[in-house]
Design a protein around this motif. Sequence first.
Motif, PDB file in Angstrom:
ATOM      1  N   PHE A  31       1.616  -1.128   3.795  1.00  0.00           N
ATOM      2  CA  PHE A  31       0.320  -1.169   2.932  1.00  0.00           C
ATOM      3  C   PHE A  31       0.278  -2.733   2.735  1.00  0.00           C
ATOM      4  O   PHE A  31      -0.682  -3.284   2.330  1.00  0.00           O
ATOM      5  CB  PHE A  31       0.181  -0.353   1.821  1.00  0.00           C
ATOM      6  N   ASN A  35      -3.061  -5.558   4.111  1.00  0.00           N
ATOM      7  CA  ASN A  35      -4.009  -6.375   3.162  1.00  0.00           C
ATOM      8  C   ASN A  35      -3.893  -7.840   3.806  1.00  0.00           C
ATOM      9  O   ASN A  35      -4.454  -8.792   3.192  1.00  0.00           O
ATOM     10  CB  ASN A  35      -3.336  -6.521   1.738  1.00  0.00           C
ATOM     11  N   PHE A 177     -13.756   3.065  -5.281  1.00  0.00           N
ATOM     12  CA  PHE A 177     -12.609   2.669  -4.709  1.00  0.00           C
ATOM     13  C   PHE A 177     -12.592   1.680  -3.540  1.00  0.00           C
ATOM     14  O   PHE A 177     -13.606   1.797  -2.833  1.00  0.00           O
ATOM     15  CB  PHE A 177     -11.644   3.914  -4.329  1.00  0.00           C
ATOM     16  N   LEU A 178     -11.439   1.136  -3.405  1.00  0.00           N
ATOM     17  CA  LEU A 178     -11.644  -0.097  -2.165  1.00  0.00           C
ATOM     18  C   LEU A 178     -11.271   0.956  -1.132  1.00  0.00           C
ATOM     19  O   LEU A 178     -10.592   0.380  -0.067  1.00  0.00           O
ATOM     20  CB  LEU A 178     -10.804  -1.007  -2.652  1.00  0.00           C
ATOM     21  N   GLN A 252      -7.040  10.334  -9.667  1.00  0.00           N
ATOM     22  CA  GLN A 252      -5.982  10.029 -10.420  1.00  0.00           C
ATOM     23  C   GLN A 252      -6.083  10.810 -11.794  1.00  0.00           C
ATOM     24  O   GLN A 252      -5.726  10.113 -12.935  1.00  0.00           O
ATOM     25  CB  GLN A 252      -5.495   8.376 -10.906  1.00  0.00           C
ATOM     26  N   ALA A 283       0.406   9.144  -6.651  1.00  0.00           N
ATOM     27  CA  ALA A 283      -0.654   8.225  -7.428  1.00  0.00           C
ATOM     28  C   ALA A 283      -1.058   8.475  -8.764  1.00  0.00           C
ATOM     29  O   ALA A 283      -1.284   7.570  -9.370  1.00  0.00           O
ATOM     30  CB  ALA A 283      -1.902   8.225  -6.433  1.00  0.00           C
ATOM     31  N   PHE A 317       6.534   3.628  -9.616  1.00  0.00           N
ATOM     32  CA  PHE A 317       5.795   2.297  -9.342  1.00  0.00           C
ATOM     33  C   PHE A 317       4.972   2.295 -10.460  1.00  0.00           C
ATOM     34  O   PHE A 317       4.787   1.444 -11.433  1.00  0.00           O
ATOM     35  CB  PHE A 317       5.459   1.662  -8.162  1.00  0.00           C
ATOM     36  N   GLU A 318       4.002   3.426 -10.389  1.00  0.00           N
ATOM     37  CA  GLU A 318       2.977   3.502 -11.149  1.00  0.00           C
ATOM     38  C   GLU A 318       3.344   3.743 -12.774  1.00  0.00           C
ATOM     39  O   GLU A 318       2.585   3.521 -13.744  1.00  0.00           O
ATOM     40  CB  GLU A 318       1.986   4.899 -10.738  1.00  0.00           C
ATOM     41  N   GLY A 322       3.261  -2.446 -16.840  1.00  0.00           N
ATOM     42  CA  GLY A 322       2.924  -3.676 -16.363  1.00  0.00           C
ATOM     43  C   GLY A 322       3.002  -3.622 -14.606  1.00  0.00           C
ATOM     44  O   GLY A 322       2.837  -4.836 -14.387  1.00  0.00           O
ATOM     45  N   ALA A 323       2.910  -2.444 -14.167  1.00  0.00           N
ATOM     46  CA  ALA A 323       2.937  -2.504 -12.657  1.00  0.00           C
ATOM     47  C   ALA A 323       1.902  -3.089 -12.135  1.00  0.00           C
ATOM     48  O   ALA A 323       0.746  -2.708 -12.620  1.00  0.00           O
ATOM     49  CB  ALA A 323       3.245  -0.807 -12.438  1.00  0.00           C
ATOM     50  N   PHE A 324       1.792  -3.885 -11.225  1.00  0.00           N
ATOM     51  CA  PHE A 324       0.657  -4.519 -10.507  1.00  0.00           C
ATOM     52  C   PHE A 324       0.815  -4.642  -8.991  1.00  0.00           C
ATOM     53  O   PHE A 324      -0.404  -4.131  -8.615  1.00  0.00           O
ATOM     54  CB  PHE A 324       0.876  -5.972 -11.194  1.00  0.00           C
ATOM     55  N   GLN A 325       1.890  -4.965  -8.439  1.00  0.00           N
ATOM     56  CA  GLN A 325       1.701  -5.046  -7.129  1.00  0.00           C
ATOM     57  C   GLN A 325       2.551  -4.240  -6.408  1.00  0.00           C
ATOM     58  O   GLN A 325       3.739  -4.284  -6.090  1.00  0.00           O
ATOM     59  CB  GLN A 325       2.077  -6.295  -6.583  1.00  0.00           C
ATOM     60  N   TYR A 326       1.859  -3.173  -5.745  1.00  0.00           N
ATOM     61  CA  TYR A 326       2.852  -1.883  -5.129  1.00  0.00           C
ATOM     62  C   TYR A 326       3.162  -2.461  -3.471  1.00  0.00           C
ATOM     63  O   TYR A 326       4.167  -2.639  -3.011  1.00  0.00           O
ATOM     64  CB  TYR A 326       2.008  -0.876  -4.874  1.00  0.00           C
ATOM     65  N   ALA A 327       1.882  -3.153  -2.887  1.00  0.00           N
ATOM     66  CA  ALA A 327       2.151  -3.643  -1.804  1.00  0.00           C
ATOM     67  C   ALA A 327       2.133  -5.151  -1.481  1.00  0.00           C
ATOM     68  O   ALA A 327       1.020  -5.830  -1.165  1.00  0.00           O
ATOM     69  CB  ALA A 327       0.858  -3.214  -0.845  1.00  0.00           C
ATOM     70  N   VAL A 329       2.514  -8.927  -0.772  1.00  0.00           N
ATOM     71  CA  VAL A 329       2.452  -9.900   0.609  1.00  0.00           C
ATOM     72  C   VAL A 329       3.485 -11.004   0.242  1.00  0.00           C
ATOM     73  O   VAL A 329       3.865 -11.766   1.354  1.00  0.00           O
ATOM     74  CB  VAL A 329       1.064 -10.214   1.049  1.00  0.00           C
TER      75      VAL A 329
ATOM     76  N   SER B  48      -4.736  -6.936  -7.525  1.00  0.00           N
ATOM     77  CA  SER B  48      -3.657  -6.663  -6.835  1.00  0.00           C
ATOM     78  C   SER B  48      -4.012  -6.100  -5.311  1.00  0.00           C
ATOM     79  O   SER B  48      -5.207  -5.827  -5.063  1.00  0.00           O
ATOM     80  CB  SER B  48      -2.636  -5.550  -7.276  1.00  0.00           C
ATOM     81  N   GLY B  54      -6.785   3.234  -1.916  1.00  0.00           N
ATOM     82  CA  GLY B  54      -7.717   2.243  -2.075  1.00  0.00           C
ATOM     83  C   GLY B  54      -7.490   1.661  -3.661  1.00  0.00           C
ATOM     84  O   GLY B  54      -8.398   1.320  -4.290  1.00  0.00           O
ATOM     85  N   LYS B  57      -5.264  -3.141  -8.616  1.00  0.00           N
ATOM     86  CA  LYS B  57      -5.263  -3.362 -10.292  1.00  0.00           C
ATOM     87  C   LYS B  57      -5.586  -4.668 -10.716  1.00  0.00           C
ATOM     88  O   LYS B  57      -5.498  -5.691  -9.797  1.00  0.00           O
ATOM     89  CB  LYS B  57      -3.570  -3.163 -10.784  1.00  0.00           C
ATOM     90  N   ILE B  74      -3.393  -4.932 -17.840  1.00  0.00           N
ATOM     91  CA  ILE B  74      -3.627  -4.621 -16.385  1.00  0.00           C
ATOM     92  C   ILE B  74      -4.415  -3.052 -16.188  1.00  0.00           C
ATOM     93  O   ILE B  74      -4.017  -2.190 -16.937  1.00  0.00           O
ATOM     94  CB  ILE B  74      -2.103  -4.445 -15.800  1.00  0.00           C
TER      95      ILE B  74
END
Lengths: 333, 159
Positions: A31, A35, A177-178, A252, A283, A317-318, A322-327, A329, B48, B54, B57, B74
């Motif tokens: 993932f 990106n 959702f993206l 979610q 998720a 992770f979730e 303050g979890a922010f960046q799962y994937a 780069v 993020s 999809g 954050k 966040i």
Amino acid sequence: MVEVSAEAVATLRQRLLDQSLPMPKRYRALFSLRNCRGDAAREALVAALSDPSALLAHDCAFALGQMQDPGAMAPLQRTLEDRSVHAMVRHEAAEALGAIGQPECLPILRTFAEDSSKEVAETCQLALKRIEWREKCKNGGKKNCQSGGQQSPGPQDHDHEEQESESAAAGVERSPFLSVDPTPPAPDSLSTEELVSLLLDSSKDMFDRYRAMFRLRNRATPEAICGIASALEKDSSALLKHEVAYVLGQIQSDLAVQPLMAALADKGQHPMVRHEAAEALGAIASKDCVQLLESFSSDPEPVVAHSCEVALDVLHFESQEGAFQYADVAVQG
Amino acid sequence: MADEEHHFEHKADSGASKTFPQQAGTIRKNAFIVIKSRPCKVVEVSTSKTGKHGHAKCHFVGIDIFTGKKLEDIVPSSHNCDVPEVTRTDYTLLDITDEGFVSLLSDKGDTMDHIRLPNDTALANQLKEGYSAGKELMVTVMSAMGEEQIAAVKDVGPK
């Protein structure tokens, strides 16, 4: 999508393809690559389309579809054509071709619209209709597309903001959702009750049932969520149910935890459905399903077992403050 | 009668100073957002990378519009955030009391006596000095979520 250094992409590629690494780590690389802009990231995902793990390979196909890079069409077509490939991977390749949405994919999708695998055949039919719908929008102007279609046609990169401005320009509605969805949502004028009955009516066309589901997802009221979740128990189509599990993961909501846990635990469900149920639970990140995910991490079906491992990683992770960046780069060790 | 009208308008004003929901992913820099129950102006927003579903954050850095304090949050980009209704209204300064309150005149001719001098000492001094010098001062009152504060002062010349 972002510009990433060649070294970072090379590191991510290595991680994605390294079969000795635990699946959650390979998934994060997958993932992250999704990106990244550019040919090297796409080719890394293409290389993993033939991975021995059907789970990983199918999510690479998924990611390629989400990136909407026409450069991925040729390898995705080869994956769809190869009947020795796991049906789940072929299905995802067909869905990705629909997501990329170029009319030149219509002939191959027609060829496999009657495939012996029901999931592959139904996915090709959906992808055909998606591309036809988009072409109609392009030719008929925005008036035909008012009820949905979150992206305008074209091979551009689809960043959040880019997507938003494009859809705003076309006067159409963007997914909250993206995600690039297999169908547009049904018209917003339909009531939640009407949408739920359309979703559950197996005599109706799959494209329209999907559209009902995406409208319900966008609505995301408790009635809409419970309506979507009821398909897990009531419907017979594995394809529909796997997408139901996926959108419940998008929403979610804790309301979906019980039905998803039941779907994961039901060995009579198609592995594709159990896999999406597991990842949706990850998720949603409810602590209630940790035990269940742990117990199915050793399921005899590898697609299910690995999904549970990935889901637990996402869940942890979730759950972090303050979890922010799962994937990410920005590659770290 | 005039008094009654004044009270009614005042109530209507505070009724409007509420919040409305907006999807996190559509909130941009320089917009307003509620963080930890405080109205803030967004000074920084980053998104993020997207995962499988999809989900992305949004990381917001906001400055409390009343206290100037920095706050962070966040939020999943698909979720709704509370956005405060922030209004700015200009008044003419009539008086500054010994207790630190100002008396203000609206362009409709109503007076308002419940606003304090601003916490910002430079701004408060500008008001006090201008007032003692007999200048005509216009003040801008910013209001959000039931709170009001003088945010700016403009010298519009001698009285």
